[in-house]
Design an enzyme around this catalytic site. Structure first.
Site, PDB file in Angstrom:
ATOM      1  CE  LYS A  90      -2.022  -1.225   3.886  1.00  0.00           C
ATOM      2  NZ  LYS A  90      -1.472  -2.548   4.170  1.00  0.00           N
ATOM      3  NE  ARG A 141      -4.846  -1.781   9.597  1.00  0.00           N
ATOM      4  CZ  ARG A 141      -3.891  -1.113   8.984  1.00  0.00           C
ATOM      5  NH1 ARG A 141      -4.038   0.155   8.703  1.00  0.00           N
ATOM      6  NH2 ARG A 141      -2.785  -1.725   8.617  1.00  0.00           N
ATOM      7  NE  ARG A 191       7.390  -2.486   6.320  1.00  0.00           N
ATOM      8  CZ  ARG A 191       6.067  -2.577   6.312  1.00  0.00           C
ATOM      9  NH1 ARG A 191       5.380  -1.973   5.364  1.00  0.00           N
ATOM     10  NH2 ARG A 191       5.442  -3.264   7.238  1.00  0.00           N
ATOM     11  NE  ARG A 235       5.731  -0.572  10.056  1.00  0.00           N
ATOM     12  CZ  ARG A 235       4.626  -0.649   9.321  1.00  0.00           C
ATOM     13  NH1 ARG A 235       4.554   0.013   8.182  1.00  0.00           N
ATOM     14  NH2 ARG A 235       3.605  -1.380   9.724  1.00  0.00           N
ATOM     15  NE  ARG A 288       1.684  -5.164  10.890  1.00  0.00           N
ATOM     16  CZ  ARG A 288       2.809  -4.963  10.215  1.00  0.00           C
ATOM     17  NH1 ARG A 288       3.959  -5.388  10.708  1.00  0.00           N
ATOM     18  NH2 ARG A 288       2.796  -4.341   9.068  1.00  0.00           N
TER      19      ARG A 288
END
Ligand code: AP5
Length: 532
Positions: A93, A169, A204, A233, A244
């Site tokens: 995203k 969400r 990431r 992160r 998640r």
């Protein structure tokens, strides 16, 4: 029958791939209403054929100004794009949003980024949100919703449009937006298999200076300097990603139910530029459509309507019908009810259809003749490319591509549904479009109505799906002033527009609410009262 059917086939003029027919009825207050059909095409060589002034049976018909004109009355200003992007954690995203912002200049609102900024600034919100984020669960709705609401109310989002990433969400979040009448033009979901998501998350890296997203394997940083400052992160480890992902799956279905009509799934398991190509073409299409939407024309109670207004409705009906047919829909219905097109209000024959004459074929008597009298252009359309016929199976020929039924209606003792059904059976998967049908049984003056097989007939009549609806709404018991307009253009939702007086003699239509299904009068009244 008073109804006429028009068949279009392309055995002769096969160079006209996107051709379509559109109808308008014109009512002259002192003369029987007439219906005319004119051929229009979306291909640039064939714009609306000018109708010549013509004289039939002693009636001189009005002369139409053939000069091309744009709509004189513009009322709703075009709004910037509003987009939601969703997908599982690490579906890409944020990566797509970077590219979208670059191309479309929308304001990017990422709830994840906003929350991370609060956390690193050590604010009250940040302190509350931290534990939820670290656990891979959702931050409470009220915190996130207040944040998004605040951000969306800022001026830049109204001017540039917005791109909402990571919100809503949960079903409750989606409903909060609906209650505020905040709805995107398009809802994009990126589809990526679970095992790929984990790999993407774990590798990431983020650049705290530019906000750019990297991946150790797929998108390594450009320089050593950037590499040195990259951060990971805190929720990007395998265990948290799994949690998640589970949270995402639990909520995804419920959110989709709110946006099913504007949902577009895109395969996110391809190189990011390839994914963006799809996102880009989808958004460009939506933007183009939005720009061509001119708002609702005003002065709709003035009849006869101006050529601009007719043209406006031609286009609007045509575009929605084409979208429905492109989506494979074959049983369609256009309902358009504005004073000029509403025979009950203005038509001489319509008024004769009351009381003792309820069984009389109404305003459409003679439609077929009028269709034949019309100027069909000089490309031999009539008889080759277009046929005028009646309702029934025997009218259906092999070379026909599409059938347009002009205001098919029942009359007392004369139910056309069986013929219509035979016709649709013969048409098979070719589109049949009913324009302003009236398929309810009409009681005779004695109040007697044909009841045998009624349920089946009505069920069949209801099997036609609206691809276009427009009707004006009035305060109870009046026909002026116009209170509102209800519009539905396939595949979008029903839109309720409130008519607002501006300066004396000026008015405009403002979007008040949208509905997934055709709203009833209570729902319309609630929208006017500002209730949910
Ligand atoms: P958030 O930051 O929104 O996290 P997320 O939804 O889990 O999504 P990600 O940011 O992890 O992934 P992405 O889809 O943006 O992927 P990216 O482009 O970075 O939310 C974090 C947390 O905040 C939530 O867990 C929750 O606690 C809280 N929160 C946020 N919103 C909330 C809300 N509304 N309500 C309640 N709580 C909320 O890409 C991932 C990696 O893949 C990158 O390394 C990238 O380089 C790589 N990549 C991207 N595209 C490709 C590709 N095509 N091919 C190969 N690699 C690719």
């Amino acid at each position: 029958y008073s109804s006429a059917a028009v068949q279009c086939h392309n055995n002769v003029n096969s160079t006209l791939p996107h051709s379509a027919l559109s109808l308008y009825t014109s009512s002259l207050s002192s003369a029987p209403s007439s219906a005319s059909l004119s051929f229009i095409s979306s291909s640039s060589q064939l714009s609306l054929q000018p109708l010549q002034s013509f004289n039939t049976r002693g009636h001189t018909h009005f002369k139409i100004n053939t000069k091309a004109q744009g709509l004189k009355v513009k009322c709703s200003q075009s709004e910037p794009l509003k987009v939601m992007i969703s997908g599982a954690p690490a579906s890409g995203k944020g990566t797509q949003c970077e590219m979208i912002v670059q191309k479309f200049g929308l304001v990017h609102i990422s709830t994840g980024d906003l929350l991370r900024a609060e956390v690193s600034a050590g604010t009250e919100i940040g302190n509350k949100a931290k534990e939820y984020m670290n656990a891979g669960s959702l931050v409470p709705d009220e915190i996130v919703t207040a944040m998004v609401k605040g951000r969306l109310s800022q001026k830049d989002t109204k001017e540039k449009g917005w791109l909402l990433d990571g919100y809503p969400r949960s079903f409750a979040q989606a409903q909060s937006l609906e209650e505020m009448n905040i709805r995107p033009d398009v809802y994009i979901t990126l589809d990526v298999p679970d095992e790929i998501l984990i790999d993407r998350c774990v590798g990431r890296k983020l650049d705290p200076l530019t906000g750019k997203i990297y991946h150790v394997k797929y998108f390594p940083p450009e320089t050593e300097e950037i590499k040195a400052r990259l951060v990971t992160r805190s929720d990007d480890n395998e265990e948290k990603v799994k949690s998640r992902l589970q949270t995402y799956k639990q909520n995804a279905e419920a959110i989709l139910s709110t946006y099913f009509d504007i949902l577009h799934k895109i395969d996110g398991n391809r190189a990011k530029d390839v994914v963006f190509r799809d996102v880009d073409s989808l958004m460009s299409e939506v933007q183009k459509e939005k720009e061509s939407w001119r708002g609702i024309p005003t002065r709709l109670n003035n009849i006869p309507h101006s050529r601009d207004i007719r043209e406006y409705f031609y286009d609007d009906v045509l575009q929605s019908t084409q979208r429905a047919i492109n989506d494979g829909k074959t049983r369609l219905k256009v309902e358009i009810n504005i004073p000029e097109l509403n025979p009950e209000m203005v038509c001489v024959q319509g008024s004769m259809g009351e009381g003792a004459l309820a069984g009389m074929p109404l305003q459409l008597a003679g439609t077929r003749k009028i269709l034949e009298f019309m100027d069909w252009g000089d490309y031999d359309a009539l008889g080759n490319f277009i046929n005028i016929g009646s309702i029934g199976a025997k009218e259906v020929e092999e070379q026909d591509d599409i059938f347009i039924l002009v205001a098919p209606q029942n009359a007392v003792g004369n139910c056309i549904i069986f013929d219509l059904q035979a016709m649709t059976d013969a048409a098979g998967d070719r589109p049949v479009i009913l324009i302003n049908p009236r398929l309810k049984d009409l009681p005779a003056s004695s109040g007697i109505m044909q009841t045998m097989g009624r349920d089946k007939r009505l069920e069949y009549a209801a099997s036609f799906e609206n691809c276009y609806l427009f009707r004006l709404l009035y305060y109870a018991g009046t026909q002026y002033p116009i209170m509102a307009a209800l519009r539905m253009s396939y595949p979008y939702r029903y839109e309720l527009y409130k008519r607002v007086d501006e300066l004396p003699g000026k008015e405009k239509y403002v979007l008040l609410s949208t509905f997934a299904k055709r709203p009833n009068s209570d729902e319309i009244n609630y929208a006017f009262e500002g209730k949910d």
